[in-house]
Design an enzyme around this catalytic site. Structure first.
Site, PDB file in Angstrom:
ATOM      1  N   GLU A 193       0.789  -1.226   0.000  1.00  0.00           N
ATOM      2  CA  GLU A 193       0.000   0.000   0.000  1.00  0.00           C
ATOM      3  C   GLU A 193       0.827   1.285   0.000  1.00  0.00           C
ATOM      4  OE1 GLU A 193      -2.949  -0.155   3.090  1.00  0.00           O
ATOM      5  OE2 GLU A 193      -3.897  -1.938   2.265  1.00  0.00           O
ATOM      6  N   GLU A 377      -5.484  -8.612   0.718  1.00  0.00           N
ATOM      7  CA  GLU A 377      -6.153  -8.283   1.983  1.00  0.00           C
ATOM      8  C   GLU A 377      -7.622  -8.002   1.713  1.00  0.00           C
ATOM      9  OE1 GLU A 377      -4.543  -5.042   4.347  1.00  0.00           O
ATOM     10  OE2 GLU A 377      -2.498  -5.744   3.997  1.00  0.00           O
TER      11      GLU A 377
HETATM   12  C1  FCB Z   1      -4.522  -2.100   5.442  1.00  0.00           C
HETATM   13  C2  FCB Z   1      -3.153  -2.475   5.964  1.00  0.00           C
HETATM   14  C3  FCB Z   1      -3.180  -3.564   6.996  1.00  0.00           C
HETATM   15  C4  FCB Z   1      -4.357  -3.432   7.941  1.00  0.00           C
HETATM   16  C5  FCB Z   1      -5.641  -3.249   7.172  1.00  0.00           C
HETATM   17  C6  FCB Z   1      -6.874  -3.162   8.036  1.00  0.00           C
HETATM   18  O1  FCB Z   1      -4.511  -0.793   4.972  1.00  0.00           O
HETATM   19  O2  FCB Z   1      -2.319  -2.911   4.913  1.00  0.00           O
HETATM   20  O3  FCB Z   1      -1.944  -3.538   7.661  1.00  0.00           O
HETATM   21  O4  FCB Z   1      -4.135  -2.466   8.848  1.00  0.00           O
HETATM   22  O5  FCB Z   1      -5.564  -2.124   6.369  1.00  0.00           O
END
Ligand code: FCB
Length: 472
Positions: A193, A377
């Site tokens: 990110e 994620e």
């Molecule tokens: C993302 C992050 C991860 C976590 C999630 C909820 O932005 O990569 O580390 O905090 O959000």
């Protein structure tokens, strides 16, 4: 790692398990998730789980400094102990294996493995060798992210991501890691990110190192992307058999009304969240619309940088959480207009699975050279409690089911999605929100470090077991 998304569905669910009333998680019979080559795993990150912040030669990171600064993190929480994973990693690998998860995405901590002069810290490296070695023994695919926000503080002291030299230091770090860990890693991601590192870290100051200046954000982004582009050939030279990619968080923006101004606002939101990163990677240029959004903040770009940044990738990692409703701000930007009456999580984020499907399909249409995708994620926070030894995280079960259905729809529309990682394996240090927000499928009691498998994890495990049984 052989994941051909076009392969036939090779495992069929029994009808009884697909009834939503009897099983709130199992995907329907025609879902692509029944393909045994669709990887299902969980993700974590070093600073959020490891603890042992001063052990075995680990140096301070920007998150140690930031979380120790009063007012920066809810309740003054820090990652000093977190889930104590540095000491409990064997138990945690057993948890992963016990649930039958097929892949684990973790990050390595740069300040644990290199000293200020760039020399290796073998104690830190040995930790990752032991951990990855055990995961491989258990047959779990390993996805390693090199930078999940824990920049060594000594590099921040020299300007951090505002200093072009940090990109070259990152390539040295990637070189060390891929020489030391090759053979143990199935897929390398350079950055997690970059939007958050650049914008939250240098643009609005909500994350470490806590600077707030628009010009800083665009320059930090450029150096982050340059670091990524410099690292890709290094990783390839040292570890040619693994996959190489980058993990981007993407945001869905939809207009608050049908007015032209609101529609443009939604477009600009997606430029700022998505195209700012994906255009350089897949088109070799920054989006023109950024200038309209942030006039006068263009970064200093040297000759050849954009070619370096656009190095071909084996995969793109996508992190998706929510949608935002946008209205025009009356000038050249946008403002967030929270929708009433929609389902939200403990973070206040709207639950909007269609956004994931629509973004995936949109990226395929926009970028001709889009590589295969892993959802690296997706998940949600809820205020989970252990009651009589159990955690009934009902909203998460439904959330996961709906987002996996959205991924299936994208696959059926032709997007090459090869796997999905739940965020997160366990409750952990949620950055500026500390330990209050619980994203895990495993509950952590921070006073005792006891791990309790939540109902969501049980259902994911049951699905994987059924899938394997059908595939035999
Ligand atoms: C993302 C992050 C991860 C976590 C999630 C909820 O932005 O990569 O580390 O905090 O959000």
């Amino acid at each position: 790692m052989e994941n051909d998304a076009s392969a036939v569905i090779d495992a069929k669910p029994p009808q009884s398990l697909t009834d939503p009333l009897t099983d709130p998680f199992t995907p329907p019979a025609d879902s692509s998730l029944w393909r045994t080559n669709f990887l299902l795993g969980a993700a974590t990150a070093s600073y959020q789980i490891e603890g042992a912040a001063t052990e075995d030669g680990r140096l301070p990171s920007i998150w140690d400094t930031f979380s120790a600064t009063p007012g920066k993190v809810l309740a003054g929480d820090t990652g000093a102990l977190a889930c104590d994973h540095y000491h409990r990693w064997e138990e945690d690998v057993n948890l992963l294996a016990g649930l039958g998860l097929e892949a684990y995405r973790l990050s390595t901590a740069w300040p644990r493995v290199m000293d200020e002069n760039g020399a290796p810290n073998h104690k830190g490296l040995d930790f990752y060798k032991r951990l990855l070695g055990r995961l491989k023994e258990k047959g779990i695919s390993t996805f390693v992210t090199l930078y999940h926000w824990d920049l060594p503080q000594h590099l921040e002291d020299r300007g951090g991501w505002l200093n072009r030299d940090t990109a070259y230091r990152f390539a040295d770090y990637a070189d060390l890691m891929s020489r030391e860990l090759h053979g143990l890693v199935d897929a390398w991601a350079t950055l997690n990110e970059p939007w958050c590192s650049a914008y939250l870290g240098y643009g609005n100051g909500h994350h470490a190192p806590g600077l707030a200046n628009g010009r800083f954000a665009t320059q930090a982004m450029h150096h982050l992307l340059l670091a990524h582009g410099l690292a890709i050939p290094v990783l390839h030279a040292n570890d040619p058999r693994s996959l190489k990619g980058l993990v981007a968080n993407v945001g869905r923006g939809t207009p608050n009304s049908e007015s032209a101004g609101d529609r443009r606002a939604a477009e600009l939101y997606e430029v700022q969240h998505n195209a700012w990163i994906l255009d350089p990677l897949f088109k070799g240029e920054y989006p023109q619309d950024l200038v309209e959004l942030w006039p006068g903040t263009e970064p200093l770009v040297l000759e050849g940088d954009m070619q370096t940044i656009a190095a071909p990738l084996d995969f793109l990692g996508i992190n998706y959480y929510f949608r935002t409703s946008l209205a025009s701000d009356g000038a050249h930007g946008f403002r967030d207009v929270p929708l009433e009456g929609v389902e939200r999580t403990q973070m206040g984020w709207e639950v909007y699975p269609d956004g994931l499907r629509d973004l995936l399909i949109g990226f395929k249409e926009t970028y001709a050279n889009l590589p295969p995708i892993y959802i690296t994620e997706n998940g949600m926070a809820s205020n989970d409690e252990v009651v009589d030894g159990r955690v009934e995280d009902t909203q998460r079960i439904s959330f996961l089911k709906r987002h996996l259905a959205a991924v299936d729809q994208a696959i059926k529309a032709g997007v090459d999605v090869r796997g999905y990682f739940l965020w997160s394996l366990m409750d952990n240090f949620e950055w500026a929100f500390g330990y209050e927000r619980r994203f895990g499928i495993v509950h952590i009691d921070y006073a005792t470090q006891k791990r309790t498998i939540k109902r969501s994890a049980e259902l994911v495990a049951k699905f994987l077991k059924d899938r394997n049984a059908r595939a035999q």
